[in-house]
Scaffold this motif. Structure first.
Motif, mmCIF file in Angstrom:
data_model
loop_
_atom_site.group_PDB
_atom_site.id
_atom_site.type_symbol
_atom_site.label_atom_id
_atom_site.label_comp_id
_atom_site.label_asym_id
_atom_site.label_seq_id
_atom_site.Cartn_x
_atom_site.Cartn_y
_atom_site.Cartn_z
ATOM 1 N N SER A 1 -29.197 71.745 68.429
ATOM 2 C CA SER A 1 -28.805 71.716 67.029
ATOM 3 C C SER A 1 -30.024 72.707 66.506
ATOM 4 O O SER A 1 -31.268 72.480 66.692
ATOM 5 N N ARG A 2 -29.492 73.908 65.843
ATOM 6 C CA ARG A 2 -30.525 74.937 65.205
ATOM 7 C C ARG A 2 -31.686 74.062 64.255
ATOM 8 O O ARG A 2 -32.343 74.622 63.799
ATOM 9 N N ALA A 3 -31.031 72.971 63.737
ATOM 10 C CA ALA A 3 -31.962 72.216 62.853
ATOM 11 C C ALA A 3 -33.275 71.903 63.335
ATOM 12 O O ALA A 3 -34.137 71.961 62.541
ATOM 13 N N PHE A 4 -33.560 71.826 64.648
ATOM 14 C CA PHE A 4 -34.676 71.905 65.175
ATOM 15 C C PHE A 4 -35.590 72.919 64.811
ATOM 16 O O PHE A 4 -36.844 72.814 64.604
ATOM 17 N N ASP A 5 -35.016 74.195 65.155
ATOM 18 C CA ASP A 5 -35.646 75.602 64.514
ATOM 19 C C ASP A 5 -36.104 75.419 63.306
ATOM 20 O O ASP A 5 -37.121 75.722 62.879
ATOM 21 N N TYR A 6 -35.183 75.158 62.339
ATOM 22 C CA TYR A 6 -35.454 75.033 61.091
ATOM 23 C C TYR A 6 -36.594 74.189 60.671
ATOM 24 O O TYR A 6 -37.757 74.330 59.738
ATOM 25 N N ALA A 7 -36.665 73.128 61.206
ATOM 26 C CA ALA A 7 -37.758 71.956 61.232
ATOM 27 C C ALA A 7 -39.053 72.546 61.755
ATOM 28 O O ALA A 7 -39.970 72.505 60.890
ATOM 29 N N THR A 8 -39.243 73.347 62.683
ATOM 30 C CA THR A 8 -40.485 73.901 63.028
ATOM 31 C C THR A 8 -40.963 75.033 62.063
ATOM 32 O O THR A 8 -42.173 75.203 61.860
ATOM 33 N N VAL A 9 -40.080 75.628 61.473
ATOM 34 C CA VAL A 9 -40.296 76.756 60.400
ATOM 35 C C VAL A 9 -41.160 75.950 59.445
ATOM 36 O O VAL A 9 -41.955 76.547 58.662
ATOM 37 N N LEU A 10 -40.625 74.684 59.129
ATOM 38 C CA LEU A 10 -41.093 74.094 57.728
ATOM 39 C C LEU A 10 -42.517 73.564 57.888
ATOM 40 O O LEU A 10 -43.140 73.385 56.794
ATOM 41 N N ASP A 11 -42.997 73.600 59.043
ATOM 42 C CA ASP A 11 -44.649 73.195 59.024
ATOM 43 C C ASP A 11 -45.613 74.353 58.634
ATOM 44 O O ASP A 11 -46.651 74.123 58.520
ATOM 45 N N SER A 12 -45.116 75.622 58.445
ATOM 46 C CA SER A 12 -46.139 76.683 58.013
ATOM 47 C C SER A 12 -46.663 76.262 56.813
ATOM 48 O O SER A 12 -46.200 76.027 55.619
ATOM 49 N N PRO A 13 -48.076 76.211 56.786
ATOM 50 C CA PRO A 13 -48.754 75.693 55.387
ATOM 51 C C PRO A 13 -48.940 76.964 54.383
ATOM 52 O O PRO A 13 -49.423 76.654 53.292
ATOM 53 N N TYR A 14 -48.508 78.112 54.978
ATOM 54 C CA TYR A 14 -48.528 79.271 53.768
ATOM 55 C C TYR A 14 -47.187 79.556 53.223
ATOM 56 O O TYR A 14 -47.077 80.524 52.210
ATOM 57 N N ALA A 15 -46.135 78.925 53.584
ATOM 58 C CA ALA A 15 -44.650 79.172 53.051
ATOM 59 C C ALA A 15 -44.690 78.627 51.379
ATOM 60 O O ALA A 15 -45.490 77.547 51.131
ATOM 61 N N GLU A 16 -44.172 79.407 50.648
ATOM 62 C CA GLU A 16 -44.038 78.942 49.455
ATOM 63 C C GLU A 16 -42.821 78.160 49.090
ATOM 64 O O GLU A 16 -42.057 78.066 49.809
ATOM 65 N N ASP A 17 -42.781 77.356 47.882
ATOM 66 C CA ASP A 17 -41.967 76.376 47.649
ATOM 67 C C ASP A 17 -40.247 76.976 47.665
ATOM 68 O O ASP A 17 -39.355 76.356 48.177
ATOM 69 N N ASP A 18 -40.183 78.062 47.023
ATOM 70 C CA ASP A 18 -39.055 78.649 47.178
ATOM 71 C C ASP A 18 -38.568 79.428 48.424
ATOM 72 O O ASP A 18 -37.399 79.187 48.847
ATOM 73 N N ALA A 19 -39.398 79.789 49.475
ATOM 74 C CA ALA A 19 -38.939 79.909 50.757
ATOM 75 C C ALA A 19 -38.686 78.623 51.494
ATOM 76 O O ALA A 19 -37.748 78.596 52.198
ATOM 77 N N LEU A 20 -39.518 77.545 51.205
ATOM 78 C CA LEU A 20 -39.072 76.361 51.856
ATOM 79 C C LEU A 20 -37.685 75.799 51.460
ATOM 80 O O LEU A 20 -37.002 75.305 52.209
ATOM 81 N N LYS A 21 -37.322 75.933 50.341
ATOM 82 C CA LYS A 21 -35.817 75.718 49.702
ATOM 83 C C LYS A 21 -35.245 76.622 50.400
ATOM 84 O O LYS A 21 -33.836 75.741 50.866
ATOM 85 N N LEU A 22 -35.084 77.575 50.617
ATOM 86 C CA LEU A 22 -34.155 78.465 51.623
ATOM 87 C C LEU A 22 -34.022 78.055 52.917
ATOM 88 O O LEU A 22 -32.816 77.816 53.382
ATOM 89 N N VAL A 23 -35.266 77.523 53.496
ATOM 90 C CA VAL A 23 -35.076 77.161 54.922
ATOM 91 C C VAL A 23 -34.414 75.540 55.044
ATOM 92 O O VAL A 23 -33.799 75.328 55.888
ATOM 93 N N VAL A 24 -34.886 74.918 54.099
ATOM 94 C CA VAL A 24 -34.189 73.414 54.025
ATOM 95 C C VAL A 24 -32.578 73.621 53.735
ATOM 96 O O VAL A 24 -31.849 72.698 54.394
ATOM 97 N N ASP A 25 -32.407 74.529 52.705
ATOM 98 C CA ASP A 25 -30.838 74.698 52.797
ATOM 99 C C ASP A 25 -30.075 75.335 53.942
ATOM 100 O O ASP A 25 -28.943 74.559 54.244
ATOM 101 N N ALA A 26 -30.715 75.938 54.446
ATOM 102 C CA ALA A 26 -30.015 76.646 55.624
ATOM 103 C C ALA A 26 -29.852 75.566 56.689
ATOM 104 O O ALA A 26 -29.041 75.366 57.454
ATOM 105 N N GLY A 27 -31.174 74.923 57.005
ATOM 106 C CA GLY A 27 -31.287 73.739 58.049
ATOM 107 C C GLY A 27 -30.454 72.717 57.857
ATOM 108 O O GLY A 27 -29.825 72.189 58.601
#
Length: 168
Positions: free
Chosen positions: A89-115
């Motif tokens: 499942s690509r959900a695993f790849d989206y989860a690995t992107v979510l650990d970035s300490p430098y991602a801003e909240d709006d970018a996280l929302k895009l990743v969460v929605d896509a995942g």
């Protein structure tokens, strides 16, 4: 069509939950107050979503962190570090992107929605629990880390709470 049935990340997530979740939570709790925060947040998510049910036939990078994505002029120009490539499942790849300490909240929302679109929010949250616990334990095993494992665990706990809120 399953691109790499012999290396399936969904199988890994399922076996990790059945065989290693309890010991990972205990090891993370032992890191200190930040570890306790992360273990508590992970246990709360796991209690909410249960055992993950993940699709099996997507192509999964397996370590899709921002450091493994190449950008040119603001666009993705390549992906590197593909030795963990498999199916699942690509959900695993989206989860690995979510650990970035430098991602801003709006970018996280895009990743969460896509995942969440891949297998649902519960699948994304399940994968995020695994990724965050695994990362905290990885940092704990690094000699002379830049950030202590307990501090990283505290950061991951705050990020998981945010991801959970964004996914719901």
């Amino acid at each position: 069509m399953d691109p790499l049935p012999s290396r399936n990340w969904s199988d890994y997530v399922g076996s990790w939950y059945s065989e290693r979740l309890g010991s990972a939570l205990a090891r993370v709790r032992a890191l200190g107050p930040g570890g306790v925060q992360l273990a508590t947040a992970c246990a709360a998510v796991q209690a909410l979503v249960g055992t993950p049910r993940l699709r099996r036939a997507d192509l999964v990078h397996g370590d899709l962190r921002l450091a493994n994505v190449l950008f040119e002029h603001g666009h993705v120009s390549g992906i590197v570090d593909i030795e963990a490539l498999g199916s699942g499942s690509r959900a695993f790849d989206y989860a690995t992107v979510l650990d970035s300490p430098y991602a801003e909240d709006d970018a996280l929302k895009l990743v969460v929605d896509a995942g969440s679109e891949v297998d649902g929010a519960d699948a994304l949250l399940s994968c995020t629990v695994l990724v965050f616990l695994d990362l905290a334990l990885f940092v704990a095993d690094v000699p002379n880390p830049v950030i202590t494992a307990d501090a990283r665990a505290a950061d991951l706990a705050a990020r998981l709470i945010l991801v959970r809120r964004l996914a719901r």
